[in-house]
Design a protein around this motif. Structure first.
Motif, PDB file in Angstrom:
ATOM      1  N   SER A  83     -14.046   9.134  24.237  1.00  0.00           N
ATOM      2  CA  SER A  83     -15.216   8.345  23.856  1.00  0.00           C
ATOM      3  C   SER A  83     -15.022   7.682  22.498  1.00  0.00           C
ATOM      4  CB  SER A  83     -16.464   9.233  23.846  1.00  0.00           C
ATOM      5  OG  SER A  83     -16.711   9.785  25.129  1.00  0.00           O
ATOM      6  N   VAL A  84     -14.434   8.411  21.551  1.00  0.00           N
ATOM      7  CA  VAL A  84     -14.136   7.830  20.242  1.00  0.00           C
ATOM      8  C   VAL A  84     -13.125   6.692  20.403  1.00  0.00           C
ATOM      9  CG1 VAL A  84     -13.073   8.279  17.996  1.00  0.00           C
ATOM     10  CG2 VAL A  84     -14.676   9.938  18.974  1.00  0.00           C
ATOM     11  N   GLY A  85     -12.120   6.907  21.264  1.00  0.00           N
ATOM     12  CA  GLY A  85     -11.148   5.848  21.526  1.00  0.00           C
ATOM     13  C   GLY A  85     -11.795   4.606  22.100  1.00  0.00           C
ATOM     14  N   GLY A  86     -12.756   4.774  23.023  1.00  0.00           N
ATOM     15  CA  GLY A  86     -13.467   3.637  23.584  1.00  0.00           C
ATOM     16  C   GLY A  86     -14.236   2.862  22.524  1.00  0.00           C
ATOM     17  N   ALA A  87     -14.839   3.596  21.583  1.00  0.00           N
ATOM     18  CA  ALA A  87     -15.599   2.947  20.517  1.00  0.00           C
ATOM     19  C   ALA A  87     -14.688   2.113  19.609  1.00  0.00           C
ATOM     20  CB  ALA A  87     -16.342   3.995  19.694  1.00  0.00           C
ATOM     21  N   LEU A  88     -13.418   2.523  19.487  1.00  0.00           N
ATOM     22  CA  LEU A  88     -12.484   1.840  18.592  1.00  0.00           C
ATOM     23  C   LEU A  88     -11.565   0.852  19.317  1.00  0.00           C
ATOM     24  CD1 LEU A  88     -11.427   4.948  16.449  1.00  0.00           C
ATOM     25  CD2 LEU A  88     -13.116   3.192  15.847  1.00  0.00           C
ATOM     26  N   ALA A  89     -11.730   0.700  20.637  1.00  0.00           N
ATOM     27  CA  ALA A  89     -10.805  -0.103  21.442  1.00  0.00           C
ATOM     28  C   ALA A  89     -10.706  -1.534  20.925  1.00  0.00           C
ATOM     29  CB  ALA A  89     -11.254  -0.108  22.901  1.00  0.00           C
ATOM     30  N   GLY A  90      -9.459  -2.006  20.797  1.00  0.00           N
ATOM     31  CA  GLY A  90      -9.237  -3.369  20.337  1.00  0.00           C
ATOM     32  C   GLY A  90      -8.847  -4.330  21.443  1.00  0.00           C
ATOM     33  N   SER A  91      -8.704  -3.815  22.650  1.00  0.00           N
ATOM     34  CA  SER A  91      -8.332  -4.666  23.785  1.00  0.00           C
ATOM     35  C   SER A  91      -8.902  -4.058  25.058  1.00  0.00           C
ATOM     36  CB  SER A  91      -6.810  -4.771  23.909  1.00  0.00           C
ATOM     37  OG  SER A  91      -6.249  -3.508  24.258  1.00  0.00           O
TER      38      SER A  91
END
Length: 388
Positions: A83-91
C-alpha cells in the motif's frame, strides 16, 4: 469474547474489499496522470483480483500447517508495504506491481477467518457467526468508494493508498494484541508437498464441492459485475460525480448487511437448503425487475439501484449456508477447503469484473442482463449439487 472475535474477523475480511473499492473513483485521475487508457487502468483491478484468488489456494493450507496467527500477521505486513508502494508509485507499471502484491497479501483474513470460525464453532452457531461477520464486513464496500471519492477530490488518488496502509497497520496491531491462536499444534498438518497435493486433488475431485462453490461464486458474479463497472456506471451511465459512488455501493452493501443479518436469524428456523431456495427466488425477482426497468426506462437514481439492493439481500441469505455445505464436506481440512472455495469464487469474480464488465459497462440494460445470466448459471450449478 464472541463480539470481539466477530469484529476482528470482520475487520480482516474488510482488507480485500477496501483495496478493491476505495480507489475506484480515482480511475479517471490515475488514467490522466499516467496517460493510460480506461482498459489499462481496469487491469489494476483485474490483476489484483487474480492474485487475490491465486493466494487463496495457499493461505488455508499454510494456516493448517503454521497456525492461523502467523499467516495473518505476515500477510498484513506485506499488505502495508504494498500500500505504501502504491502511494509512492511513479509509473503505471510500478502501481501494477504494488497492486499485484496487495492482491497476494489481502486475502488471508477472508480465508483464515473462515477456518477460525470452523475451529471454534459448528452447525447453526458457525452459520450465525459467519452471518454476523458478513454483516459487519459489509460496511467496508459501502463506505470505501464514498471515502475514496472524497479523498480523491480533496487530496488526490495517492491519499487512498496511504489510507489503505493505515488500515493495515491498525489491523496488524489488533491481531497481534487480541486474536488468539485457534489451531493447537497437535491438530496442525505437516507441510508435505505430496500430502498437500493429494488433499487438493481430493477436494478438486469432489463434484459436490465444486458445484456448491461455483454456485455461490457465479451468483456473486452479479455483484462483481457492478463493482467492476462502478466508475463507468456512476459517471457515464448515471452521469454523477466522483463523490456519488454511494448511490451504487450503499444499496449493494446495505442489501448484503440486511441479508446477512436475516441469514443468521433464520439459521435456526430453516434448513440450509430451504434458505438457499428462498435466496434464489429473491435474486430471480430482483434480476428480472432490473432487466425490465433498464429495457423500458433510462437509468437514473434511485430506480436504477433499487433492484441491486434486493439482489444483494437475497444473495447474502445463501452465502453462509452455501459456504458451510461445501466446507463441511472436508471437516479435517477446513483451511484447505476454505482456500479452494475462496479461490474458485474470487477467480469467477476476477473473470466477471475484468473480462465481462468491460464488454457491458456502456449500457445499464447490458449490465442487468449480465446479472440475470450469472444467476441462471449459478442455478444450473446448484441444481445438480443437490443430487451428487
Amino acid at each position: 469474547m464472541n463480539i470481539l472475535l466477530t469484529l476482528l474477523l470482520a475487520g480482516l475480511t474488510m482488507v480485500g474489499p477496501l483495496a478493491i473499492d476505495t480507489y475506484l473513483p480515482s480511475f479517471p485521475a490515475i488514467a490522466q496522470e499516467f496517460g493510460a487508457t480506461p482498459i489499462a487502468i481496469q487491469q489494476t483491478l483485474s490483476l489484483f483480483l487474480f492474485c487475490f484468488a491465486l493466494m487463496m489456494l495457499f493461505y488455508g493450507t499454510l494456516s493448517d500447517t503454521l497456525g492461523r496467527r502467523p499467516v495473518i500477521l505476515f500477510s498484513l505486513v506485506l499488505y502495508i508495504a504494498a500500500s505504501v508502494g502504491g502511494a509512492l508509485a511513479g509509473s503505471l507499471g510500478f502501481l501494477l506491481i504494488c497492486r499485484v502484491l496487495q492482491g497476494l497479501s489481502s486475502g488471508a483474513g477472508t480465508v483464515v477467518g473462515r477456518a477460525i470460525v470452523q475451529d471454534r464453532f459448528e452447525g447453526a452457531d458457525a452459520q450465525r457467526i459467519l452471518g454476523h461477520i458478513m454483516m459487519v464486513f459489509g460496511l467496508a464496500p459501502a463506505l470505501a468508494p464514498i471515502l475514496g471519492g472524497w479523498l480523491q477530490v480533496s487530496l488526490g488518488w495517492r491519499s487512498i493508498f496511504w489510507f489503505l496502509a493505515l488500515f493495515g497497520v491498525l489491523m496488524l496491531f489488533a491481531v497481534w494484541r487480541w486474536l488468539p491462536e485457534s489451531l493447537p499444534r497437535e491438530k496442525r498438518h505437516p507441510f508435505e508437498v505430496k500430502l498437500i497435493a493429494g488433499n487438493y486433488l481430493k477436494v478438486l475431485r469432489n463434484p459436490r464441492f465444486l458445484l456448491l462453490s461455483a454456485a455461490l461464486g457465479v451468483a456473486f458474479g452479479g455483484f462483481a459485475l457492478y463493482i467492476g463497472s462502478a466508475a463507468y456506471f456512476i459517471m457515464n451511465i448515471l452521469h454523477l460525480p466522483e463523490t456519488a459512488f454511494g448511490w451504487l455501493f450503499i444499496p449493494l452493501v446495505a442489501g448484503m448487511v440486511v441479508g446477512s443479518a436475516l441469514s443468521g436469524k433464520l439459521a435456526r428456523s430453516y434448513s440450509q437448503v430451504e434458505l438457499i431456495w428462498i435466496s434464489y427466488a429473491g435474486m430471480a425477482l430482483a434480476a428480472v425487475a432490473n432487466v425490465a426497468y433498464t429495457y423500458f426506462f433510462t437509468a437514473e437514481v434511485p430506480w436504477a439501484v433499487l433492484p441491486l439492493f434486493f439482489y444483494s439481500l437475497a444473495l447474502a441469505l445463501a452465502m453462509p449456508p452455501l459456504s458451510l455445505l461445501a466446507m463441511n464436506l472436508f471437516p479435517h481440512n477446513s483451511g484447505l477447503a476454505a482456500s479452494m472455495q475462496s479461490f474458485i469464487q474470487m477467480t469467477l469474480f476476477a473473470l466477471v469484473s475484468g473480462l465481462v464488465a468491460p464488454l457491458l459497462f456502456d449500457s445499464a440494460f447490458k449490465l442487468a442482463c449480465g446479472v440475470l445470466g450469472c444467476l441462471v448459471v449459478s442455478l444450473l450449478c446448484w441444481l445438480p449439487a443437490q443430487r451428487v
